[in-house]
Scaffold this motif. Sequence first.
Motif, mmCIF file in Angstrom:
data_model
loop_
_atom_site.group_PDB
_atom_site.id
_atom_site.type_symbol
_atom_site.label_atom_id
_atom_site.label_comp_id
_atom_site.label_asym_id
_atom_site.label_seq_id
_atom_site.Cartn_x
_atom_site.Cartn_y
_atom_site.Cartn_z
ATOM 1 N N ILE A 1 0.847 -1.193 0.000
ATOM 2 C CA ILE A 1 0.000 0.000 0.000
ATOM 3 C C ILE A 1 0.879 1.239 0.000
ATOM 4 O O ILE A 1 1.817 1.360 0.787
ATOM 5 C CB ILE A 1 -0.929 0.034 1.230
ATOM 6 C CG1 ILE A 1 -1.785 -1.241 1.282
ATOM 7 C CG2 ILE A 1 -1.808 1.273 1.221
ATOM 8 C CD1 ILE A 1 -2.615 -1.351 2.551
ATOM 9 N N ALA A 2 0.564 2.167 -0.918
ATOM 10 C CA ALA A 2 1.190 3.486 -0.920
ATOM 11 C C ALA A 2 0.169 4.489 -0.410
ATOM 12 O O ALA A 2 -0.953 4.574 -0.931
ATOM 13 C CB ALA A 2 1.644 3.865 -2.316
ATOM 14 N N GLU A 3 0.531 5.258 0.642
ATOM 15 C CA GLU A 3 -0.363 6.235 1.253
ATOM 16 C C GLU A 3 0.244 7.627 1.127
ATOM 17 O O GLU A 3 1.453 7.807 1.292
ATOM 18 C CB GLU A 3 -0.573 5.931 2.740
ATOM 19 C CG GLU A 3 -1.338 4.656 3.013
ATOM 20 C CD GLU A 3 -1.532 4.425 4.512
ATOM 21 O OE1 GLU A 3 -2.423 3.652 4.862
ATOM 22 O OE2 GLU A 3 -0.776 5.032 5.313
ATOM 23 N N ASP A 4 -0.646 8.622 0.868
ATOM 24 C CA ASP A 4 -0.164 10.000 0.856
ATOM 25 C C ASP A 4 -0.511 10.676 2.175
ATOM 26 O O ASP A 4 -0.906 10.005 3.135
ATOM 27 C CB ASP A 4 -0.723 10.751 -0.351
ATOM 28 C CG ASP A 4 -2.249 10.894 -0.292
ATOM 29 O OD1 ASP A 4 -2.828 10.588 0.777
ATOM 30 O OD2 ASP A 4 -2.847 11.313 -1.298
ATOM 31 N N ASP A 5 -0.406 11.992 2.247
ATOM 32 C CA ASP A 5 -0.666 12.726 3.488
ATOM 33 C C ASP A 5 -1.896 13.612 3.368
ATOM 34 O O ASP A 5 -1.961 14.695 3.936
ATOM 35 C CB ASP A 5 0.552 13.565 3.878
ATOM 36 C CG ASP A 5 0.924 14.580 2.793
ATOM 37 O OD1 ASP A 5 0.372 14.488 1.679
ATOM 38 O OD2 ASP A 5 1.765 15.460 3.068
ATOM 39 N N ALA A 6 -2.901 13.131 2.625
ATOM 40 C CA ALA A 6 -4.130 13.902 2.446
ATOM 41 C C ALA A 6 -4.852 14.066 3.779
ATOM 42 O O ALA A 6 -4.738 13.234 4.680
ATOM 43 C CB ALA A 6 -5.034 13.225 1.418
ATOM 44 N N CYS A 7 -5.634 15.126 3.918
ATOM 45 C CA CYS A 7 -6.422 15.395 5.122
ATOM 46 C C CYS A 7 -7.880 15.003 4.870
ATOM 47 O O CYS A 7 -8.418 15.229 3.796
ATOM 48 C CB CYS A 7 -6.350 16.874 5.502
ATOM 49 S SG CYS A 7 -4.721 17.404 6.072
ATOM 50 N N SER A 8 -8.547 14.410 5.873
ATOM 51 C CA SER A 8 -7.949 14.165 7.180
ATOM 52 C C SER A 8 -7.320 12.772 7.277
ATOM 53 O O SER A 8 -6.494 12.501 8.149
ATOM 54 C CB SER A 8 -9.028 14.274 8.266
ATOM 55 O OG SER A 8 -9.977 13.206 8.157
ATOM 56 N N LEU A 9 -7.694 11.886 6.320
ATOM 57 C CA LEU A 9 -7.131 10.546 6.293
ATOM 58 C C LEU A 9 -6.361 10.349 5.003
ATOM 59 O O LEU A 9 -6.717 10.891 3.953
ATOM 60 C CB LEU A 9 -8.249 9.497 6.397
ATOM 61 C CG LEU A 9 -9.028 9.480 7.715
ATOM 62 C CD1 LEU A 9 -10.172 8.482 7.615
ATOM 63 C CD2 LEU A 9 -8.120 9.146 8.883
ATOM 64 N N PRO A 10 -5.293 9.537 5.031
ATOM 65 C CA PRO A 10 -4.489 9.325 3.831
ATOM 66 C C PRO A 10 -5.294 8.672 2.709
ATOM 67 O O PRO A 10 -6.158 7.817 2.949
ATOM 68 C CB PRO A 10 -3.375 8.398 4.312
ATOM 69 C CG PRO A 10 -3.354 8.540 5.801
ATOM 70 C CD PRO A 10 -4.763 8.827 6.197
ATOM 71 N N LEU A 11 -5.005 9.076 1.461
ATOM 72 C CA LEU A 11 -5.503 8.370 0.289
ATOM 73 C C LEU A 11 -4.445 7.343 -0.102
ATOM 74 O O LEU A 11 -3.245 7.530 0.134
ATOM 75 C CB LEU A 11 -5.776 9.340 -0.847
ATOM 76 C CG LEU A 11 -6.834 10.419 -0.559
ATOM 77 C CD1 LEU A 11 -6.949 11.367 -1.742
ATOM 78 C CD2 LEU A 11 -8.176 9.799 -0.226
ATOM 79 N N SER A 12 -4.881 6.227 -0.694
ATOM 80 C CA SER A 12 -3.935 5.136 -0.915
ATOM 81 C C SER A 12 -4.223 4.411 -2.220
ATOM 82 O O SER A 12 -5.297 4.533 -2.823
ATOM 83 C CB SER A 12 -4.004 4.149 0.257
ATOM 84 O OG SER A 12 -5.289 3.546 0.326
ATOM 85 N N ASP A 13 -3.235 3.626 -2.647
ATOM 86 C CA ASP A 13 -3.359 2.708 -3.770
ATOM 87 C C ASP A 13 -2.667 1.417 -3.356
ATOM 88 O O ASP A 13 -1.653 1.443 -2.635
ATOM 89 C CB ASP A 13 -2.710 3.290 -5.029
ATOM 90 C CG ASP A 13 -3.040 2.451 -6.275
ATOM 91 O OD1 ASP A 13 -4.056 1.721 -6.233
ATOM 92 O OD2 ASP A 13 -2.282 2.536 -7.250
ATOM 93 N N THR A 14 -3.219 0.277 -3.795
ATOM 94 C CA THR A 14 -2.720 -1.023 -3.334
ATOM 95 C C THR A 14 -2.473 -1.932 -4.526
ATOM 96 O O THR A 14 -3.276 -1.975 -5.474
ATOM 97 C CB THR A 14 -3.736 -1.695 -2.386
ATOM 98 O OG1 THR A 14 -3.994 -0.817 -1.296
ATOM 99 C CG2 THR A 14 -3.212 -3.020 -1.865
#
Length: 894
Positions: free
Chosen positions: A408-421
């Motif tokens: 999983i790659a997660e970014d630092d979006a607010c308020s929860l991270p967005l991700s791709d798997t």
Amino acid sequence: MKRIILILFCVLALPVLASHIVGGEFELVHMSGNQYRLNLILYFDEVNGSQGAKDQQVTARIFRKRDNAVMMDVLMTLGPTTSVPYTQPECAVGALKTSKLIYSSVITLAPDKFNDSEGYYVAWERCCRNYNITNIFSENPNFAGQYAGQTFYLEFPAVKKNGNTFINSSPRLFPPLSDYGCINKPYYVDFAGIDDDGDSLVYTMVQPLNTKSSEALPPGGFPRPKPYPSVVYRPGFSLFSIVNGSPDMRITRDGFLTVTPKITGLFVFAVKCEEFRDGVKIGEVRRDFQLQVLDCPDAEPPLIMAKKLGDPAFTYKDNMTLTFSNTVADADRCIQVEVSDPDALKTADNKTEKIKLRAIPIGFKKDMSGILPTVSSVTLVNGSKHVFDICFSACPPNESGSYQVGIIAEDDACSLPLSDTIRVTLNIQPPTNRPPYFETTGTTEVLNEGDQRAYGIRAVDPDGDALAIGIIPEGFVPAEVGMSVNVGQYVPGLYEADLNWDTRCNVYNFTQKTNFDLRFIVQDQDKCAKAGGDTIDFHLSVILPGNADPVISTDLQPKEIVDGVYVVERKVFENLHFNVTGTDDVDNDLLGLVGSGVGFNMTDLGATFPPANARTSVTSQFNWNVLCGKLNLKVKSEYDFNFIVKDEANKCRFYKADTLTVRVKVLPPDNEKPRLTITNTNANLAFDNNFQEVMLGQQISLALVSADPNTSPQDQVSIEMIDASGNVEPNGYVFEPATGVGSAQTTFSWLPDCSIFKDNLYENNYSFTFRTFDNRCFNAKADTVTVDLRVRDVVNAQGEFVPPNFVSANGDSYNDYFAMIRTNDVGQLENILPLDNCVGRFVSITIYNRWGTEVYSSNNRDFQWRPVNQAPGVYFYTLVYTNKDYKGTVTVRD
């Protein structure tokens, strides 16, 4: 990083009835024995809440579920206060700042009280929730608003079920929501709790509970029993449309909370967590909380692509499958993943984006972070991409070697991270391994006490791997029962040892156990630490020599024997003596004889029973002089004394003993009451049947004597006045209480004066009640005597007052002076003036000549006027009394 700036308008609230509650729940945690810690967790809105609503103490109440009976009130004190952190600290916003308040108290749940099969619940009511909640009516009740408070609620089972102790701690509930949601973006959080007892937990969404009134605390400060009302949803909202989301807020049975909000606002919701053990529900706890939904800036998720080592390009997007044989080197059992993010090209984000890599197991539980590189986070700049190496272990997490991992790659979006798997399916052939085995077998054998044995043990591993040997005794410590292992060889691929057993019972203790099961386990330490190995079992027993039980007896003659207990009665001040004997005629062992009180110390009562030791037969005497100073019969009147004879010297140290219990019922002592005698000590007055009549001016004098007939022991007696009354309140008398051993004495004296008469009444009746009492413990007695007194004023015989009217001062000793006297019937002179009393008293006499000149005056009622040198003739006099005057004449002759 996305930033959100909000302008907040705060609503002023009263300092106690205030907007402040975000949510919270109860926890009941078992400590030891019957002690539990009850915690109340309250989440406080630091932005919209009034600081005056932070109660320093709260009182929860425990009810019985079956009938709502009140079981206990629990005063809980505010402890530590902490801030609820954000998942992404950089996403913090001013609109959301929550504190965690913990109130706590240690309580005792007694098994004889908390044993109802339907269980119990604990509740606490508090108003108010925030006034700016979107989905429910929560308004200031001071302004006729529709209020919304919160009832905190937890159910727990009985602590004793079917006669057995039932220990349970409630779930330690879910992490709080520290993050806000964003419209049109999925929101997710693991809302599951932890159960210390391993019970099953099931989660459901429920409607939040309100309080029964809009008061800050319920009347009297104590919570009321259920049922509790629910909060009222605003139009368009309900339990099935909590935030008007698409999809709306839901929670899985195992506690994963999800929602995609469509509108902004502050939304209250409640989750019920039910606790099951062996398929039966044993408790539940409810938590209320709030979700803040904001209009967040747009953000795009990162993109992760993968390729195999040696591939020219990253072609795998969502799934890839890999197969590795057990001959592949560790450096070749890898893939590469490339991570990019469109937000790294956006000027609004400063053309930077932080990316973090995670690895999760799919379909199994294991920490997979070890497949990630040492540095698993990076900052992308100006649209850059980053490549990570992912390497897999030669040892798969299961025996088949087939499993799936999510990268999983997660970014630092607010308020929860967005991700791709990307899902990676792996087929890894583990290294070959042949399991170790024992070349020897276990055994089953029964030994006689004193025997010694050695059992050979040999284990080998065909691969020459290092061996791990485990020894598992079933419920005993081998060294304590004479067992030991003597190791010969312990090298890779080989283990040789002897199991030795020494069964001498005078060296090792077999009093608790004579049958012993012991298992040896061998496992090899192969590369993947796979389970596999061999076991051998030993079933060993020892036969111990016999030993007779000692026997206890007594020469006490009881009043009765109840369930084997000797029952006797003794009154206070009586003695109890008897002998207790222990015998062992069979083995003639050394015996020990002791006695003790059940729940008390003998010495505290003054009882003695010297311990004794002797061979074959031993005797000691019990003595108790039952004295009141050592007892409180109102608290305890029955005393059990246990006597134990113990075999102190049998070879195998078995506990061989016999017991005898004597129950002494202590009764109050016999007692004869003291007697109070009152006698008159004024011989001029009569005193008959405790009645005395006196004229004003006569001295009342009484002697009071108390005598106690008890002699063994003598009691302390006291005399007191318990009542003094009359038609006019008595005053001026003298009496002092008295105390003595065996007897006591005192006096009562009174000389009444005119002050006792009121309202022109000159006869008063009085009653004086005296009491004597002893101090005999638990049976004190008393005697009471009442003395009646009648006090009258002096009575004048006015009709007999005839003053003399002639005097001759010629010195012949006849009628030489003028006085108010006469000769009575017995020839004595007596004063004829009216007697002084409370109506009138003599003041003075004045004598005048015929010209009105005063020739004599006196204030002595026994005056004598000798008219020497006075001319013969008629003289005039005035007798003055306080209430009237008497006038007359007297003639003076030669």
